[in-house]
Design an enzyme around this catalytic site. Structure first.
Site, PDB file in Angstrom:
ATOM      1  N   GLY A  46       0.851  -1.243   0.088  1.00 47.59           N
ATOM      2  CA  GLY A  46       0.053   0.019   0.190  1.00 47.59           C
ATOM      3  C   GLY A  46       0.954   1.229   0.040  1.00 47.59           C
ATOM      4  O   GLY A  46       1.904   1.256  -0.503  1.00 47.59           O
ATOM      5  N   GLY A  50       4.417   5.199   8.237  1.00 49.32           N
ATOM      6  CA  GLY A  50       4.623   6.467   8.537  1.00 49.32           C
ATOM      7  C   GLY A  50       4.740   6.514  10.266  1.00 49.32           C
ATOM      8  O   GLY A  50       5.263   5.350  10.882  1.00 49.32           O
ATOM      9  N   CYS A  53       7.653   6.438  15.183  1.00 45.65           N
ATOM     10  CA  CYS A  53       8.595   5.577  15.645  1.00 45.65           C
ATOM     11  C   CYS A  53       9.411   4.756  14.460  1.00 45.65           C
ATOM     12  O   CYS A  53      10.545   4.704  14.349  1.00 45.65           O
ATOM     13  CB  CYS A  53       7.940   4.433  16.284  1.00 45.65           C
ATOM     14  SG  CYS A  53       7.290   5.175  18.005  1.00 45.65           S
ATOM     15  N   LYS A  56      11.844   6.774  12.153  1.00 45.28           N
ATOM     16  CA  LYS A  56      12.894   7.153  12.831  1.00 45.28           C
ATOM     17  C   LYS A  56      13.883   5.992  13.433  1.00 45.28           C
ATOM     18  O   LYS A  56      15.282   6.063  13.232  1.00 45.28           O
ATOM     19  CB  LYS A  56      12.441   7.896  14.125  1.00 45.28           C
ATOM     20  CG  LYS A  56      13.484   8.352  15.010  1.00 45.28           C
ATOM     21  CD  LYS A  56      12.693   8.724  16.372  1.00 45.28           C
ATOM     22  CE  LYS A  56      11.987   8.319  17.261  1.00 45.28           C
ATOM     23  NZ  LYS A  56      12.723   6.902  17.874  1.00 45.28           N
ATOM     24  N   LYS A 116      -1.900   5.773  10.508  1.00 39.89           N
ATOM     25  CA  LYS A 116      -2.558   4.526  10.490  1.00 39.89           C
ATOM     26  C   LYS A 116      -3.959   4.747  11.043  1.00 39.89           C
ATOM     27  O   LYS A 116      -4.161   5.659  11.908  1.00 39.89           O
ATOM     28  CB  LYS A 116      -1.621   3.405  11.240  1.00 39.89           C
ATOM     29  CG  LYS A 116      -1.431   3.735  12.745  1.00 39.89           C
ATOM     30  CD  LYS A 116      -0.748   2.641  13.298  1.00 39.89           C
ATOM     31  CE  LYS A 116      -0.543   2.513  14.807  1.00 39.89           C
ATOM     32  NZ  LYS A 116       0.094   1.664  15.331  1.00 39.89           N
ATOM     33  N   ARG A 123       2.156  12.156  12.899  1.00 45.71           N
ATOM     34  CA  ARG A 123       3.702  12.470  12.361  1.00 45.71           C
ATOM     35  C   ARG A 123       4.160  11.600  11.311  1.00 45.71           C
ATOM     36  O   ARG A 123       3.804  10.051  11.118  1.00 45.71           O
ATOM     37  CB  ARG A 123       4.592  11.877  13.669  1.00 45.71           C
ATOM     38  CG  ARG A 123       4.217  12.898  14.988  1.00 45.71           C
ATOM     39  CD  ARG A 123       5.163  12.123  16.047  1.00 45.71           C
ATOM     40  NE  ARG A 123       4.403  11.105  16.403  1.00 45.71           N
ATOM     41  CZ  ARG A 123       4.660  10.252  17.486  1.00 45.71           C
ATOM     42  NH1 ARG A 123       5.868  10.591  17.918  1.00 45.71           N
ATOM     43  NH2 ARG A 123       4.290   9.280  17.890  1.00 45.71           N
TER      44      ARG A 123
END
Length: 227
Positions: A46, A50, A53, A56, A116, A123
């Site tokens: 998909g 993002g 966590c 990063k 999500k 973020r």
């Protein structure tokens, strides 16, 4: 054929990093094995991941490997990161394609602001990254989300924000489904078709019932499918 990014193949370079860091890869594998996302349920293509966590941590892990002198062991993770970014670019390209290449003055509705479902966290949200890029290209973009809309308003005041997904699509030339909230899958596509300017949708999460939407008169594209 073995999937090249299966947990089995990915744990091998992780083992090399663990050796240099003084960690035990077997203990790590035991911990990771409790995550149900390592199975089929996690193999959903998909728009990409993002949040605050995983992106990063992925880059932090690559940086730590470099400090330990074993960055080549995780070189493939740079491509994982790059592929994840390219999915957003692909969605923007598909939107441009569906609207004839010129977004100036076109109205686009984005279903999703959170990175999500079941969170208000925006973020590094793929949905908002796409929405922002489309805005920058001249489109009038309206975003809707069951939980994250207040946060989206604060960070992206240039985007329109509407609470109801049906109302958000009023007069839209294109609908983008970018966060897989169950609320969006439950919207009646036939009713929605009467509210939009053009019944075109791109499903960036692959969770809409394509046949039902097409039967309701929609032109449907799904990210990751040829047509």
């Amino acid at each position: 054929m073995t999937w090249p990014l299966s947990p089995t193949s990915m744990v091998k370079p992780v083992a090399e990093v663990c050796e240099s860091a003084g960690a035990d890869v077997h203990q790590l594998a035991e911990i990771l094995g409790h995550d149900v996302r390592m199975g089929r349920s996690g193999m959903r293509p998909g728009l990409g991941f993002g949040g605050g966590c995983l992106p990063k941590d992925l880059r932090g892990f690559m940086a730590r490997a470099g400090e330990l002198g074993v960055d080549q062991a995780v070189a493939f993770l740079r491509e994982v990161d790059a592929i994840n970014r390219r999915r957003r670019e692909r969605m923007v390209a598909l939107a441009c394609e569906q609207l004839g290449g010129d977004l100036a003055g076109r109205r686009i509705t984005v279903w999703g602001a959170a990175f999500k479902p079941n969170t208000d966290d925006i973020r590094d949200s793929p949905a908002l990254a796409v929405a922002q890029k489309l805005h920058d290209l001249g489109a009038t973009v309206t975003v809707t989300d069951p939980k994250a809309l207040d946060n989206a308003r604060k960070v992206h005041p240039e985007l329109g924000c509407v609470d109801d997904p049906v109302a958000a699509a009023q007069g839209a030339d294109l609908l983008l489904h970018l966060t897989e909230w169950p609320e969006f899958s439950h919207v009646d596509p036939e009713q929605l078709a009467r509210r939009v300017a053009d019944a075109k949708v791109i499903d960036g999460r692959g969770t809409l019932d394509v046949e039902v939407w097409r039967a309701a008169g929609w032109t449907v594209r799904v990210l990751g499918r040829a047509s």
